[in-house]
Design a protein around this motif. Structure first.
Motif, mmCIF file in Angstrom:
data_model
loop_
_atom_site.group_PDB
_atom_site.id
_atom_site.type_symbol
_atom_site.label_atom_id
_atom_site.label_comp_id
_atom_site.label_asym_id
_atom_site.label_seq_id
_atom_site.Cartn_x
_atom_site.Cartn_y
_atom_site.Cartn_z
ATOM 1 N N VAL A 437 -3.875 -4.688 -29.982
ATOM 2 C CA VAL A 437 -4.829 -5.035 -30.922
ATOM 3 C C VAL A 437 -3.948 -5.439 -32.086
ATOM 4 O O VAL A 437 -4.555 -6.315 -33.084
ATOM 5 C CB VAL A 437 -5.857 -3.952 -31.116
ATOM 6 C CG1 VAL A 437 -6.977 -4.164 -32.178
ATOM 7 C CG2 VAL A 437 -6.656 -3.667 -29.733
ATOM 8 N N LEU A 438 -3.382 -4.671 -32.702
ATOM 9 C CA LEU A 438 -2.628 -4.780 -34.083
ATOM 10 C C LEU A 438 -1.968 -6.142 -34.111
ATOM 11 O O LEU A 438 -1.934 -7.077 -34.904
ATOM 12 C CB LEU A 438 -1.653 -3.480 -34.378
ATOM 13 C CG LEU A 438 -0.934 -3.650 -35.646
ATOM 14 C CD1 LEU A 438 -1.944 -3.806 -36.771
ATOM 15 C CD2 LEU A 438 0.011 -2.575 -35.812
ATOM 16 N N ALA A 439 -1.222 -6.380 -32.825
ATOM 17 C CA ALA A 439 -0.591 -7.713 -32.627
ATOM 18 C C ALA A 439 -1.351 -9.001 -32.837
ATOM 19 O O ALA A 439 -1.204 -9.908 -33.565
ATOM 20 C CB ALA A 439 0.273 -7.667 -31.596
ATOM 21 N N GLU A 440 -2.571 -8.601 -32.269
ATOM 22 C CA GLU A 440 -3.426 -9.979 -32.350
ATOM 23 C C GLU A 440 -4.112 -10.025 -33.666
ATOM 24 O O GLU A 440 -4.180 -11.355 -34.108
ATOM 25 C CB GLU A 440 -4.604 -9.831 -31.321
ATOM 26 C CG GLU A 440 -5.734 -10.744 -31.219
ATOM 27 C CD GLU A 440 -5.201 -12.105 -31.135
ATOM 28 O OE1 GLU A 440 -6.047 -13.076 -31.132
ATOM 29 O OE2 GLU A 440 -4.113 -12.501 -30.489
ATOM 30 N N GLY A 441 -4.333 -9.112 -34.342
ATOM 31 C CA GLY A 441 -4.727 -9.157 -35.570
ATOM 32 C C GLY A 441 -3.761 -9.687 -36.723
ATOM 33 O O GLY A 441 -3.947 -10.499 -37.478
ATOM 34 N N ARG A 442 -2.530 -9.163 -36.303
ATOM 35 C CA ARG A 442 -1.448 -9.892 -37.206
ATOM 36 C C ARG A 442 -1.155 -11.518 -36.975
ATOM 37 O O ARG A 442 -1.014 -12.114 -37.692
ATOM 38 C CB ARG A 442 -0.032 -9.031 -36.769
ATOM 39 C CG ARG A 442 1.157 -9.673 -37.875
ATOM 40 C CD ARG A 442 2.322 -8.712 -37.503
ATOM 41 N NE ARG A 442 2.095 -7.559 -38.291
ATOM 42 C CZ ARG A 442 2.108 -6.254 -37.454
ATOM 43 N NH1 ARG A 442 1.905 -6.294 -36.129
ATOM 44 N NH2 ARG A 442 1.856 -5.245 -38.278
ATOM 45 N N ARG A 443 -1.328 -11.605 -35.819
ATOM 46 C CA ARG A 443 -1.187 -13.266 -35.315
ATOM 47 C C ARG A 443 -2.463 -14.026 -35.811
ATOM 48 O O ARG A 443 -2.188 -15.039 -36.582
ATOM 49 C CB ARG A 443 -1.291 -13.375 -33.840
ATOM 50 C CG ARG A 443 -1.163 -14.904 -33.301
ATOM 51 C CD ARG A 443 -1.978 -15.098 -31.997
ATOM 52 N NE ARG A 443 -3.058 -14.921 -31.944
ATOM 53 C CZ ARG A 443 -3.987 -15.913 -32.397
ATOM 54 N NH1 ARG A 443 -3.691 -16.758 -33.028
ATOM 55 N NH2 ARG A 443 -5.397 -15.461 -32.613
ATOM 56 N N ALA A 453 -9.076 -11.860 -37.403
ATOM 57 C CA ALA A 453 -8.436 -10.839 -37.879
ATOM 58 C C ALA A 453 -9.178 -9.413 -38.149
ATOM 59 O O ALA A 453 -8.854 -8.604 -37.753
ATOM 60 C CB ALA A 453 -7.555 -11.146 -38.930
ATOM 61 N N ALA A 454 -10.216 -9.637 -39.059
ATOM 62 C CA ALA A 454 -11.012 -8.713 -39.374
ATOM 63 C C ALA A 454 -11.848 -8.025 -38.339
ATOM 64 O O ALA A 454 -12.060 -6.837 -38.478
ATOM 65 C CB ALA A 454 -11.862 -9.024 -40.611
#
Length: 644
Positions: A437-443, A453-454
């Motif tokens: 989830v964090l990686a997708e948010g960063r991408r 992202a939010a």
């Protein structure tokens, strides 16, 4: 704690530069109108009674008219804020004056032959006092002979005790004229702002940016006024003269005032005012230099967009041919008949377009969010500066029409009984994995897809609120969304969310439930306010009854002399009820003036001290108050929003 927002990203800077092409930036008429007939600038800073500075015009110097929009502010909002920065005492026409932009709302004063009529009183006593001092110095020292509230919102009555002596109102010397009956105005003005006031105040602190610094990476303006100021004095005086029929007239200070009753529009009780001798018209907040809210983000009853259009059209029919100036309780006037008619026709059609197109798509099966993504104003409406979303926005107004007409459910079965946010988030993160989830948010953030992202990071923050990397990255996404927002309330919400994710919940700065408004509440609403404090599960097995005898609230039914007024209050089945009249089986009677009984009702632990001080009398089982006190919940003004 010091706080340093981050800069706009390259993606945000590009988005804001691209936005310029959608607007007529060469149209400078609003700047000329906002400057027109300035009589006096604000003389100094505005101070609270404790010496705090609550308004300093120099704080907004960064909004100078020649200052280009920074990357961190949407260019349309920057332009509107440059206009809002212009403030002081202005002549609208001979006999009509406004103090603008030391407060979120204007103070309008009409000078007649033998006195002054004040139309709306700003939000605070401090701002209204400064405004009246400027009127006295530069316009007239005639007495105030009437006060008019155009509608039931706090920024239009909160400064009333800075305008008029309450004793003059109580004696009947100075009428307070308002839309609706006196009882209905009190109900909506006080009930709306107080009964759900704790939630409303917390949400308003986000929407109006009161927790942000005043600068280009924080709060710029409220879009319709300079700012909301924390720690001010909010007052209230009940109306004495209610307007319930269109065409009603009053002669005030030698001038005729004609009213158009416009309920269930921008406020539950609202009215338009025509002064024929001045050819001057106000449609209160049903016509503004901004699209208005059909549903406020701070929280209030959903409004009827169709009624906005209906009453604006009726106003055009009645006075459209004669009006030479339209002045409002926010922003600057519009002069000339062509300008007034253009404003009212265009805003009429904007609200009707929002209403009709939302329901057209609803009837095609669209959900509120789908419709909001689809609907855009026609160019003839959308390119008008006064139809831009500086208070309401097109996106949330479309969704509000669905709420008003179809209710809270969007029609999709998946949303009928979903898991609450934390449970949904935990399941999502358990399925996908926190690091994924964090990686997708960063991408998504690096791609400039801040909305996604939010949204994706929200699941991780709610599932694991201690996950600092997720909080920081979601804050970064919210911040860029705020920088790109044209609507100042969207900007305030998003930037405050970013700040609280990084630094924690910020202490409350404003509360709608001021002592003055609580004490002004009609008795039935006072009991309603107490009722929402009762913890239903805790009170489910309790049965108690208390009589409250208000010694300063009129006559008992059928009595020939001043006996006060008695109400019986009881709790059963987890519910607090109250009705006029004494009970035959009460366990306790509390007697005293309303101010003291309000204290007992809302803080029953204070009853002993009040009794010892001789302010109330207790007759019966005083232990009932201890039981009652144990059933009341307390409201945290700093409850979490961006975390569980």
């Amino acid at each position: 704690m010091s706080y340093s927002p981050k800069d706009a990203t390259a993606a945000t800077a590009a988005a804001n530069r691209e936005a310029v092409s959608r607007y007529d930036m060469d149209d400078r008429q609003d700047f000329a109108d906002a400057d027109r007939d300035l009589l006096a600038p604000f003389p100094d800073k505005l101070y609270a009674t404790d010496g705090r500075v609550i308004f300093d015009p120099a704080r907004f110097d960064y909004l100078a008219e020649d200052a280009p929009a920074p990357d961190s502010v949407h260019p349309s909002l920057w332009r509107q804020s440059q206009l809002i920065r212009k403030g002081g005492l202005y002549r609208v026409v001979d006999g009509l004056y406004q103090v603008r932009n030391n407060d979120i709302a204007n103070l309008t004063v009409v000078e007649g032959e033998d006195g002054l009529v004040v139309i709306d009183c700003m939000a605070s006593v401090e701002a209204a006092t400064q405004g009246m001092a400027m009127i006295r110095e530069h316009v007239s020292d005639k007495p105030v002979v009437a006060v008019i509230y155009t509608h039931t919102h706090i920024d239009h009555y909160g400064g009333v005790k800075g305008v008029v002596d309450p004793a003059d109102v109580a004696s009947g010397k100075v009428p307070v004229i308002a839309p609706g009956t006196v009882a209905s105005f009190d109900k909506y003005a006080l009930g709306e702002n107080v009964i759900a006031g704790n939630a409303m105040s917390r949400r308003a602190s986000y929407a109006f940016g009161s927790l942000l610094d005043l600068d280009a990476t924080g709060h710029v303006t409220c879009g319709i006024g300079i700012t909301t100021v924390p720690g001010v004095t909010v007052s209230y005086l009940s109306p004495t003269d209610g307007i319930t029929e269109t065409g009603t007239r009053r002669e005030l200070a030698g001038l005729e005032f004609e009213f158009l009753y416009a309920p269930d529009t921008e406020a539950p009780e609202e009215m338009h005012i025509w002064i024929p001798q001045l050819a001057a018209l106000t449609c209160a907040e049903n016509a503004n230099h901004s699209l208005h809210n059909i549903q406020t983000l701070r929280g209030a009853r959903t409004r009827d967009a169709r009624n906005f259009a209906r009453y604006l059209d009726e106003t055009l029919q009645r006075w459209g041919d004669a009006a030479q100036v339209h002045y409002g309780p926010h922003t600057w006037p519009v002069w000339g008949n062509d300008g007034v008619v253009t404003l009212l026709e265009s805003q009429r059609d904007t609200y009707k377009y929002v209403h009709d197109q939302a329901l057209r798509l609803a009837n095609q099966g669209y959900t509120p969010l789908e419709a909001a993504e689809e609907i855009e104003l026609p160019e003839a409406l959308g390119r008008k500066w006064f139809n831009r979303g500086y208070h309401g926005t097109l996106h949330h107004d479309v969704r509000a029409v669905f709420t008003k007409e179809l209710g809270m459910w969007d029609g999709d079965p998946v949303s009928l009984h979903p898991h609450p946010p934390v449970e949904s988030a935990r399941r999502f993160v358990d399925l996908i994995g926190a690091e994924q989830v964090l990686a997708e948010g960063r991408r998504a953030f690096e791609a400039g897809d801040y909305r996604w992202a939010a949204q994706i990071l929200h699941t991780l923050v709610f599932a694991q609120p201690e996950h600092q990397a997720a909080r920081e990255l979601q804050a970064d996404a919210y911040e860029q969304m705020g920088y790109q927002a044209e609507g100042p309330q969207w900007r305030g919400i998003l930037l405050t969310a970013a700040k609280e994710l990084r630094t924690g919940v910020q202490p409350a700065t404003f509360a709608t439930a001021s002592p003055d408004t609580i004490l002004a509440m009609p008795i039935d609403i006072l009991f309603d306010y107490a009722a929402v404090h009762v913890d239903g599960p805790r009170a489910a097995g309790t049965d108690l009854r208390i009589d409250f005898h208000f010694t300063d609230q009129g006559r008992d039914q059928g009595q020939g002399r001043d006996q006060g007024q008695t109400w019986t209050m009881w709790i059963g089945h987890g519910v607090l009820n109250a009705r006029p009249g004494a009970s035959s089986d009460t366990g306790l009677t509390v007697t005293g003036p309303k101010s003291a009984l309000a204290g007992v009702l809302l803080q029953p632990a204070s009853a002993g001290q009040l009794a010892q001080a001789g302010k109330i009398k207790l007759e019966g089982d005083e232990g009932i108050l201890q039981t009652y006190a144990g059933l009341l919940d307390t409201f945290d003004p700093n409850f979490a929003i961006v975390t569980p």
